[in-house]
Design an enzyme around this catalytic site. Structure first.
Site, short mmCIF file in Angstrom:
data_model
loop_
_atom_site.label_atom_id
_atom_site.label_comp_id
_atom_site.label_asym_id
_atom_site.label_seq_id
_atom_site.Cartn_x
_atom_site.Cartn_y
_atom_site.Cartn_z
N HIS A 204 0.81 -1.03 -0.27
CA HIS A 204 0.11 0.08 0.00
C HIS A 204 0.32 1.16 0.26
CE1 HIS A 204 0.16 1.32 4.22
NE2 HIS A 204 0.20 -0.53 4.36
N CYS B 145 3.09 -5.07 6.98
CA CYS B 145 2.77 -4.68 5.09
C CYS B 145 3.73 -4.15 4.71
CB CYS B 145 1.62 -3.92 5.46
SG CYS B 145 0.20 -4.30 6.16
#
Length: 213
Positions: free
Chosen positions: A165, A181
């Site tokens: 992301h 992440c």
């Protein structure tokens, strides 16, 4: 959309992916220098990245790269903070990324089975126990720490809880900052989103020596 210090810091207190806290990262003295003029994407106005403040090695570029993985595979080199998209003729498109801090790194194969434009975020109950000050829900937008795009990583049909992301902290690229992440510059995750259809294979490696650091 207007930008305020309060709204920006609210986004910065959130997390890098569903179920994973955003660890503290020391901020540079002048964070505003990392941002360029506002741009609009899918109806959302957000601050662009001032690439002049980003080290050249973290900028998107084509590099020589040998891999046995099929063309189109995403390979994440957590040791050197690079994400590669395998191209033909022993080349790859390389991006600088932020990855999991020590103790939160993970390795192995996954697949992009879900994609979202300006994704929202709902913290899980276990996260709220540790961080009760976090919002219960954040709409997608310029202040959301997931940024303009999220690519959700699955294995055998199950959501791993990790995402690739964007970020509201461009200075964090090249560092161990998340709880698993993979964080990218907003411009880069928009570019990656367009290159990776659902079903794209992802390989996260513990160490992969960079050919062009």
């Amino acid at each position: 959309m207007s930008f305020t210090r309060r709204s920006f810091m609210t986004g910065a207190l959130a997390l890098t992916g569903a179920g994973h806290a955003w660890p503290a990262l020391s901020q540079p003295a002048n964070t505003q220098a990392f941002f360029g003029p506002p741009v609009v994407d899918n109806g959302v106005t957000y601050r662009s990245t001032n690439l002049a403040r980003i080290d050249r090695k973290w900028r998107r570029q084509i590099v020589p790269y040998d891999s046995i993985e099929p063309q189109g595979t995403v390979v994440v080199d957590t040791q050197n903070h690079f994400l590669y998209v395998i191209f033909e003729n022993s080349t790859a498109l390389r991006y600088g990324v932020g990855v999991g801090k020590e103790g939160f790194k993970w390795y192995g194969r996954a697949r992009i089975d879900r994609k979202a434009i300006w994704p929202s975020w709902t913290p899980p109950p276990e996260m709220l126990k540790r961080r009760p000050e976090l919002p219960r829900f954040m709409e997608g937008g310029a202040d959301n720490p997931l940024g303009p795009r999220a690519l959700y990583l699955y294995r055998d049909g199950s959501d791993l809880g990790y995402r690739i992301h964007g970020t509201v902290e461009p200075w964090s690229i090249g560092h161990d900052v998340s709880s698993g992440c993979i964080r990218m510059l907003n411009e880069d995750v928009i570019d990656l989103y367009q290159r990776c259809p659902k079903g794209t294979a992802v390989l996260v490696l513990k160490h992969l020596g960079s050919m062009d650091a």
